[in-house]
Design a protein around this motif. Structure first.
Motif, short mmCIF file in Angstrom:
data_model
loop_
_atom_site.label_atom_id
_atom_site.label_comp_id
_atom_site.label_asym_id
_atom_site.label_seq_id
_atom_site.Cartn_x
_atom_site.Cartn_y
_atom_site.Cartn_z
N HIS A 101 0.82 -1.21 0.00
CA HIS A 101 0.00 0.00 0.00
C HIS A 101 0.85 1.26 0.00
N LEU A 102 2.05 1.20 0.56
CA LEU A 102 2.96 2.34 0.44
C LEU A 102 3.39 2.52 -1.01
N ARG A 103 3.65 1.42 -1.71
CA ARG A 103 4.00 1.53 -3.13
C ARG A 103 2.85 2.11 -3.92
N SER A 104 1.63 1.73 -3.57
CA SER A 104 0.47 2.27 -4.31
C SER A 104 0.30 3.76 -4.08
N CYS A 105 0.92 4.28 -3.00
CA CYS A 105 0.88 5.72 -2.72
C CYS A 105 2.03 6.46 -3.38
N GLY A 106 2.89 5.71 -4.09
CA GLY A 106 3.95 6.34 -4.86
C GLY A 106 5.32 6.32 -4.24
N ASP A 107 5.49 5.67 -3.11
CA ASP A 107 6.82 5.61 -2.49
C ASP A 107 7.73 4.66 -3.27
N ASP A 108 9.02 5.02 -3.37
CA ASP A 108 9.97 4.13 -4.02
C ASP A 108 10.42 3.05 -3.03
N ALA A 109 11.18 2.09 -3.54
CA ALA A 109 11.54 0.91 -2.74
C ALA A 109 12.30 1.30 -1.48
N HIS A 110 13.22 2.24 -1.59
CA HIS A 110 14.02 2.63 -0.42
C HIS A 110 13.13 3.26 0.65
N ARG A 111 12.24 4.16 0.25
CA ARG A 111 11.35 4.81 1.21
C ARG A 111 10.37 3.80 1.80
N ASP A 171 10.85 0.56 2.37
CA ASP A 171 11.54 -0.24 3.38
C ASP A 171 11.73 0.55 4.67
N ALA A 172 12.11 1.82 4.54
CA ALA A 172 12.34 2.65 5.72
C ALA A 172 11.04 2.90 6.48
N LYS A 173 9.96 3.14 5.74
CA LYS A 173 8.68 3.41 6.40
C LYS A 173 8.13 2.16 7.08
N VAL A 174 8.26 1.01 6.44
CA VAL A 174 7.80 -0.23 7.07
C VAL A 174 8.55 -0.44 8.37
N ALA A 175 9.86 -0.26 8.36
CA ALA A 175 10.66 -0.44 9.57
C ALA A 175 10.24 0.54 10.66
N ALA A 176 9.88 1.76 10.26
CA ALA A 176 9.46 2.78 11.23
C ALA A 176 8.07 2.50 11.81
N LEU A 177 7.21 1.85 11.03
CA LEU A 177 5.84 1.58 11.48
C LEU A 177 5.74 0.38 12.41
N LEU A 178 6.61 -0.59 12.24
CA LEU A 178 6.49 -1.83 13.01
C LEU A 178 6.49 -1.62 14.53
N PRO A 179 7.37 -0.80 15.10
CA PRO A 179 7.32 -0.63 16.56
C PRO A 179 5.98 -0.09 17.07
N HIS A 180 5.37 0.81 16.31
CA HIS A 180 4.08 1.37 16.73
C HIS A 180 2.96 0.32 16.63
N PHE A 181 3.12 -0.60 15.70
CA PHE A 181 2.18 -1.71 15.61
C PHE A 181 2.28 -2.60 16.84
N PHE A 182 3.50 -2.99 17.19
CA PHE A 182 3.65 -3.95 18.27
C PHE A 182 3.44 -3.34 19.66
N ASN A 183 3.61 -2.03 19.83
CA ASN A 183 3.36 -1.45 21.16
C ASN A 183 1.90 -1.06 21.37
N GLY A 184 1.04 -1.34 20.39
CA GLY A 184 -0.39 -1.10 20.55
C GLY A 184 -0.88 0.26 20.11
N THR A 185 0.02 1.11 19.59
CA THR A 185 -0.38 2.47 19.24
C THR A 185 -1.41 2.51 18.12
N PHE A 186 -1.29 1.64 17.14
CA PHE A 186 -2.23 1.71 16.02
C PHE A 186 -3.65 1.34 16.45
N GLY A 187 -3.79 0.57 17.52
CA GLY A 187 -5.12 0.32 18.05
C GLY A 187 -5.77 1.57 18.61
N LEU A 188 -4.96 2.52 18.99
CA LEU A 188 -5.42 3.77 19.57
C LEU A 188 -5.81 4.78 18.51
N CYS A 189 -5.06 4.81 17.38
CA CYS A 189 -5.22 5.92 16.44
C CYS A 189 -5.75 5.54 15.07
#
Length: 219
Positions: free
Chosen positions: A102-112, A114-132
């Motif tokens: 879905h990030l690719r469908s928004c126009g992000d290139d491969a490098h961005r 990978d970086a965004k996925v890595a940045a999102l994972l901690p917020h997923f596992f600490n429960g933040t996405f359930g909040l927001c």
């Protein structure tokens, strides 16, 4: 109480989460301890509510316990169905694949991506996405909210500019509405500090007011 009603309307307790996923509470606790699934979005003790996003906040609620978004039971099932020792890897593989697509469908290139996925994972596992996030059951729901928020923050200087250059009022209002649809209402305890208040309830009337003033000046 407002907080109690909010938790009742949008969240489930530990035993209900386990039941929805078809596992025992002990198995659920083990998956959380292994960081294979999202942690509870909220942990409440009578008089306080705690989240990874906002920390501990004093409340007048007497509710206690851990609270999960029922939508997140999809991730619990993925972990529970994985081979022993592979629970986290199974969830990461499913989630990262969806986030990247879905990030690719928004126009992000491969490098961005990978970086965004890595940045999102901690917020997923600490429960933040359930909040927001309105739909934390899929990578698509998470990316939609994050991209819309990122766009709004950039365009409006984090809600401080209701008339960004080159953006029509109708376009900005549509973006605000899309973001509101993708985000949670936020609990009464944290609403005053939330992105929703800043980027929806505070920003929308300012955009409308500025648009009306422009129209009046042109008349």
């Amino acid at each position: 109480m407002l907080l109690d009603a909010y938790l009742r309307d949008h969240f489930v307790d530990t035993s209900t989460c386990a039941a929805l996923a078809g596992i025992t509470v002990q198995r659920l606790d083990a998956l959380i301890a292994a960081e294979a699934i999202p942690a509870p979005t909220y942990r409440c003790n009578a008089g306080t509510i705690h989240s990874a996003a906002f920390g501990s906040i004093d409340t007048d609620s007497q509710v206690s316990g851990a609270f999960f978004r029922p939508e997140c039971t999809r991730w619990v099932r993925i972990a529970a169905d994985a081979a022993a020792g592979e629970e986290r890897a199974a969830v990461v593989a499913a989630l990262a694949g969806e986030l990247a697509a879905h990030l690719r469908s928004c126009g992000d290139d491969a490098h961005r991506v990978d970086a965004k996925v890595a940045a999102l994972l901690p917020h997923f596992f600490n429960g933040t996405f359930g909040l927001c996030v309105a739909d934390p059951s899929s990578g698509k729901g998470i990316v939609r909210k994050e991209v819309l928020q990122e766009t709004l923050v950039a365009l409006t200087c984090n809600g401080s500019n209701p008339t960004p250059p080159g953006v029509a009022a109708g376009e900005l209002l549509t973006l605000i509405d899309d973001y509101a649809d993708s985000a949670m209402p936020f609990s009464p305890a944290e609403y005053a500090r939330s992105s929703r208040k800043r980027l929806v309830e505070d920003l929308r009337p300012r955009v409308l007011s500025a648009h009306q003033a422009t129209q009046a000046g042109a008349a």
